[in-house]
Design a protein around this motif. Structure first.
Motif, PDB file in Angstrom:
ATOM      1  N   PHE A  92      -4.360  -9.567  -1.050  1.00  0.00           N
ATOM      2  CA  PHE A  92      -4.517  -8.594  -0.209  1.00  0.00           C
ATOM      3  C   PHE A  92      -6.022  -8.543  -0.095  1.00  0.00           C
ATOM      4  O   PHE A  92      -6.737  -8.676  -0.673  1.00  0.00           O
ATOM      5  N   SER A  93      -6.436  -8.177   1.130  1.00  0.00           N
ATOM      6  CA  SER A  93      -7.814  -7.694   1.676  1.00  0.00           C
ATOM      7  C   SER A  93      -7.975  -6.647   2.514  1.00  0.00           C
ATOM      8  O   SER A  93      -6.947  -5.869   2.724  1.00  0.00           O
ATOM      9  N   GLY A  94      -9.471  -6.387   2.786  1.00  0.00           N
ATOM     10  CA  GLY A  94      -9.663  -5.134   3.316  1.00  0.00           C
ATOM     11  C   GLY A  94      -9.917  -4.014   2.557  1.00  0.00           C
ATOM     12  O   GLY A  94      -9.822  -4.043   1.224  1.00  0.00           O
ATOM     13  N   ASN A  95      -9.688  -2.717   3.022  1.00  0.00           N
ATOM     14  CA  ASN A  95     -10.098  -1.428   2.286  1.00  0.00           C
ATOM     15  C   ASN A  95      -8.854  -0.806   1.667  1.00  0.00           C
ATOM     16  O   ASN A  95      -7.747  -1.206   2.197  1.00  0.00           O
ATOM     17  N   ILE A  96      -9.013  -0.164   0.798  1.00  0.00           N
ATOM     18  CA  ILE A  96      -7.720   0.703   0.107  1.00  0.00           C
ATOM     19  C   ILE A  96      -7.721   1.905   0.932  1.00  0.00           C
ATOM     20  O   ILE A  96      -8.529   2.619   1.341  1.00  0.00           O
ATOM     21  N   PRO A  97      -6.501   2.137   1.557  1.00  0.00           N
ATOM     22  CA  PRO A  97      -6.382   3.122   2.825  1.00  0.00           C
ATOM     23  C   PRO A  97      -6.454   4.361   2.102  1.00  0.00           C
ATOM     24  O   PRO A  97      -6.021   4.953   1.020  1.00  0.00           O
ATOM     25  N   ILE A  98      -7.223   5.373   2.867  1.00  0.00           N
ATOM     26  CA  ILE A  98      -7.347   6.695   2.370  1.00  0.00           C
ATOM     27  C   ILE A  98      -5.987   7.532   2.078  1.00  0.00           C
ATOM     28  O   ILE A  98      -6.004   8.222   1.314  1.00  0.00           O
ATOM     29  N   ASN A 128       0.813  12.312  -4.229  1.00  0.00           N
ATOM     30  CA  ASN A 128       0.476  13.431  -5.020  1.00  0.00           C
ATOM     31  C   ASN A 128       1.577  13.193  -6.442  1.00  0.00           C
ATOM     32  O   ASN A 128       1.221  14.092  -7.518  1.00  0.00           O
ATOM     33  N   ASN A 129       2.513  12.287  -6.324  1.00  0.00           N
ATOM     34  CA  ASN A 129       3.286  12.071  -7.545  1.00  0.00           C
ATOM     35  C   ASN A 129       3.037  10.850  -8.365  1.00  0.00           C
ATOM     36  O   ASN A 129       3.480  10.387  -9.455  1.00  0.00           O
ATOM     37  N   LEU A 130       2.101  10.196  -7.786  1.00  0.00           N
ATOM     38  CA  LEU A 130       1.600   8.840  -7.983  1.00  0.00           C
ATOM     39  C   LEU A 130       1.060   8.898  -9.573  1.00  0.00           C
ATOM     40  O   LEU A 130       0.171   9.658  -9.662  1.00  0.00           O
ATOM     41  N   GLN A 131       1.392   8.005 -10.552  1.00  0.00           N
ATOM     42  CA  GLN A 131       0.774   8.101 -11.956  1.00  0.00           C
ATOM     43  C   GLN A 131       0.293   6.956 -12.333  1.00  0.00           C
ATOM     44  O   GLN A 131      -0.072   6.830 -13.358  1.00  0.00           O
ATOM     45  N   TYR A 132       0.687   5.684 -11.820  1.00  0.00           N
ATOM     46  CA  TYR A 132       0.054   4.359 -12.126  1.00  0.00           C
ATOM     47  C   TYR A 132       0.041   3.625 -10.824  1.00  0.00           C
ATOM     48  O   TYR A 132       0.806   3.298  -9.839  1.00  0.00           O
ATOM     49  N   LEU A 133      -1.328   3.214 -10.620  1.00  0.00           N
ATOM     50  CA  LEU A 133      -1.959   2.261  -9.551  1.00  0.00           C
ATOM     51  C   LEU A 133      -2.396   1.164  -9.849  1.00  0.00           C
ATOM     52  O   LEU A 133      -3.487   1.201 -10.713  1.00  0.00           O
ATOM     53  N   ASP A 134      -1.867  -0.075  -9.620  1.00  0.00           N
ATOM     54  CA  ASP A 134      -2.401  -1.352 -10.078  1.00  0.00           C
ATOM     55  C   ASP A 134      -2.678  -2.120  -8.710  1.00  0.00           C
ATOM     56  O   ASP A 134      -1.637  -2.775  -8.093  1.00  0.00           O
ATOM     57  N   LEU A 135      -3.873  -2.359  -8.397  1.00  0.00           N
ATOM     58  CA  LEU A 135      -4.193  -3.177  -7.260  1.00  0.00           C
ATOM     59  C   LEU A 135      -4.921  -4.154  -7.644  1.00  0.00           C
ATOM     60  O   LEU A 135      -5.794  -4.884  -6.751  1.00  0.00           O
ATOM     61  N   SER A 136      -5.061  -4.804  -8.810  1.00  0.00           N
ATOM     62  CA  SER A 136      -6.106  -5.508  -9.693  1.00  0.00           C
ATOM     63  C   SER A 136      -5.754  -7.089  -9.068  1.00  0.00           C
ATOM     64  O   SER A 136      -4.848  -7.330  -8.523  1.00  0.00           O
ATOM     65  N   SER A 137      -6.942  -7.798  -9.006  1.00  0.00           N
ATOM     66  CA  SER A 137      -6.765  -9.258  -8.776  1.00  0.00           C
ATOM     67  C   SER A 137      -6.164  -9.559  -7.463  1.00  0.00           C
ATOM     68  O   SER A 137      -5.288 -10.361  -7.200  1.00  0.00           O
ATOM     69  N   ASN A 138      -7.014  -8.994  -6.553  1.00  0.00           N
ATOM     70  CA  ASN A 138      -6.793  -9.080  -5.122  1.00  0.00           C
ATOM     71  C   ASN A 138      -8.377  -9.449  -4.394  1.00  0.00           C
ATOM     72  O   ASN A 138      -9.011  -9.967  -5.155  1.00  0.00           O
ATOM     73  N   ASN A 139      -8.335  -9.312  -3.172  1.00  0.00           N
ATOM     74  CA  ASN A 139      -9.617  -9.335  -2.637  1.00  0.00           C
ATOM     75  C   ASN A 139     -10.096  -8.243  -1.721  1.00  0.00           C
ATOM     76  O   ASN A 139     -10.406  -8.387  -0.635  1.00  0.00           O
ATOM     77  N   ILE A 140      -9.669  -7.209  -2.345  1.00  0.00           N
ATOM     78  CA  ILE A 140      -9.988  -5.991  -1.516  1.00  0.00           C
ATOM     79  C   ILE A 140     -11.403  -5.705  -1.615  1.00  0.00           C
ATOM     80  O   ILE A 140     -12.071  -5.682  -2.566  1.00  0.00           O
ATOM     81  N   SER A 141     -11.945  -5.054  -0.525  1.00  0.00           N
ATOM     82  CA  SER A 141     -13.275  -4.701  -0.362  1.00  0.00           C
ATOM     83  C   SER A 141     -13.557  -3.191  -0.139  1.00  0.00           C
ATOM     84  O   SER A 141     -12.484  -2.440   0.069  1.00  0.00           O
ATOM     85  N   GLY A 142     -14.540  -2.843   0.328  1.00  0.00           N
ATOM     86  CA  GLY A 142     -15.005  -1.363   0.556  1.00  0.00           C
ATOM     87  C   GLY A 142     -15.108  -0.615  -0.633  1.00  0.00           C
ATOM     88  O   GLY A 142     -15.098  -1.061  -1.597  1.00  0.00           O
ATOM     89  N   VAL A 143     -14.996   0.938  -0.267  1.00  0.00           N
ATOM     90  CA  VAL A 143     -15.297   1.824  -1.443  1.00  0.00           C
ATOM     91  C   VAL A 143     -13.960   2.219  -1.809  1.00  0.00           C
ATOM     92  O   VAL A 143     -12.870   2.011  -1.360  1.00  0.00           O
ATOM     93  N   ASN A 151     -11.770  -7.314  -7.960  1.00  0.00           N
ATOM     94  CA  ASN A 151     -11.783  -7.194  -6.509  1.00  0.00           C
ATOM     95  C   ASN A 151     -13.248  -7.308  -5.859  1.00  0.00           C
ATOM     96  O   ASN A 151     -14.083  -7.551  -6.724  1.00  0.00           O
ATOM     97  N   SER A 152     -13.419  -6.807  -4.822  1.00  0.00           N
ATOM     98  CA  SER A 152     -14.813  -7.057  -4.243  1.00  0.00           C
ATOM     99  C   SER A 152     -15.119  -5.463  -3.806  1.00  0.00           C
ATOM    100  O   SER A 152     -15.928  -5.517  -2.779  1.00  0.00           O
ATOM    101  N   LEU A 153     -14.905  -4.505  -4.626  1.00  0.00           N
ATOM    102  CA  LEU A 153     -15.168  -3.003  -4.084  1.00  0.00           C
ATOM    103  C   LEU A 153     -16.704  -2.864  -4.465  1.00  0.00           C
ATOM    104  O   LEU A 153     -17.413  -3.415  -5.207  1.00  0.00           O
ATOM    105  N   THR A 154     -17.208  -2.096  -3.556  1.00  0.00           N
ATOM    106  CA  THR A 154     -18.680  -1.658  -3.425  1.00  0.00           C
ATOM    107  C   THR A 154     -18.880  -0.289  -3.498  1.00  0.00           C
ATOM    108  O   THR A 154     -17.713   0.736  -3.463  1.00  0.00           O
ATOM    109  N   GLY A 155     -19.818   0.293  -3.384  1.00  0.00           N
ATOM    110  CA  GLY A 155     -20.074   1.756  -3.408  1.00  0.00           C
ATOM    111  C   GLY A 155     -20.356   2.453  -4.821  1.00  0.00           C
ATOM    112  O   GLY A 155     -20.190   1.742  -5.942  1.00  0.00           O
TER     113      GLY A 155
END
Length: 303
Positions: free
Chosen positions: A14-20, A26-41, A111-115
């Motif tokens: 996956f690339s691009g930004n994490i969608p706002i 609001n029920n999410l308790q586990y988020l794993d987006l590791s080891s991709n090519n996601i950028s942005g903040v 990933n390639s997150l910045t900010g």
């Protein structure tokens, strides 16, 4: 998908930004987006993820406890994950089964997150694991990070984070794994009962790669602190020397006065000589004053 509790999309391309919009889960308790090519903040308003807060999880625990007497959908969900889902946390890979229902974490590593790290992330006080390592994050570690009282594993390594390590980090009493290595951190490393027990075999490994850091457990001492300590020590010594001088002066005056008094009191010849000397000087002073006054009076009358 506002009922989504577990979202794992790791090790893809996956690339691009994490969608706002992800903050609407609001029920999410586990988020794993590791080891991709996601950028942005990292998205702001992470406080909307109320599934990662103490209040929301307390209510959920009460609900699940009330469902324990029947074959609920929740029980089925737990059983289907038993001994299947592996999670990278505390620097190692762990297998979660029944305990997954109570696991709360965010993994955006590799990933390639910045900010900067969003300040809102500190409101997720039920978060157990936070892994933001191996990105290009900059800025400072949020000062309020000590509010994340449930945090057991924190990995911010291999970024471009700078500034001092917040002293509030020592408030994380549940913390059992910490990695801040390979950043641009500087200043004195905070101490605390919990921090001092981490990586007991080699505690400095948590901070390597930060040339500006100093103080235990690193071998590099904080010269600024030493200079301040020495200056304070010199100031205290100067104050002590001044007090000693005046104390010695007063003590010497009192001792000298008592020596003279005792000599006059117990030795008659000294006493007679003393009073004769006083009388002689008194007469001289009296004669001088009298003559000076008479001369002054005559000069005034002549004018």
């Amino acid at each position: 998908m506002n009922k989504l509790q577990f979202l794992r999309l790791s090790h893809n391309m996956f690339s691009g930004n994490i969608p706002i919009e992800i903050t609407n889960l609001n029920n999410l308790q586990y988020l794993d987006l590791s080891s991709n090519n996601i950028s942005g903040v990292i998205p702001l308003h992470l406080s909307n993820l109320t599934g990662m807060t103490q209040k929301k999880n307390h209510l959920a625990s009460l609900y699940y406890a009330g469902q324990s007497g029947n074959e609920s959908g929740f029980t089925f969900m737990v059983n289907q994950f038993e001994d299947v889902l592996s999670i990278i946390t505390k620097g190692q890979q762990l297998i979660y089964g029944d305990g997954l229902a109570y696991y709360i974490g965010i993994d955006l590593s590799g990933n390639s997150l910045t900010g900067e790290i969003p300040l809102d992330i500190t409101s997720l006080d039920a978060l157990i694991n936070l892994n933001l390592s191996s990105n290009h994050l900059s800025g400072k570690i949020p000062n309020k990070i000590g509010a994340m009282q449930s945090l057991e594993s924190l990995d911010l390594s291999k970024n471009k984070i700078f500034g001092e390590i917040p002293a509030s980090l020592s408030n994380l009493t549940s913390l059992s794994y910490l990695n801040l290595s390979y950043n641009d951190l500087s200043g004195s490393i905070p101490t605390g009962r919990q921090l001092d027990t981490l990586n007991a075999d080699n505690p400095s490994i948590m901070y390597i790669g930060n040339s500006g850091l100093c103080g235990p457990p690193l071998q590099k001492s904080c010269s600024g602190n030493n200079m301040f300590t020495h200056a304070s020590h010199r100031s205290n010594m100067q104050e002590l020397d001044g007090m000693s001088f005046y104390l010695g002066l007063i003590l010497g005056f009192v001792v000298g006065l008592w020596i003279v008094f005792c000599a006059l009191l117990f030795k008659k010849t000294c006493r007679i000589s003393y009073f004769r000397c006083v009388d002689r000087h008194y007469d001289k002073v009296y004669v001088f004053v009298a003559l000076s006054w008479a001369s002054l009076t005559r000069n005034s009358a002549a004018k």
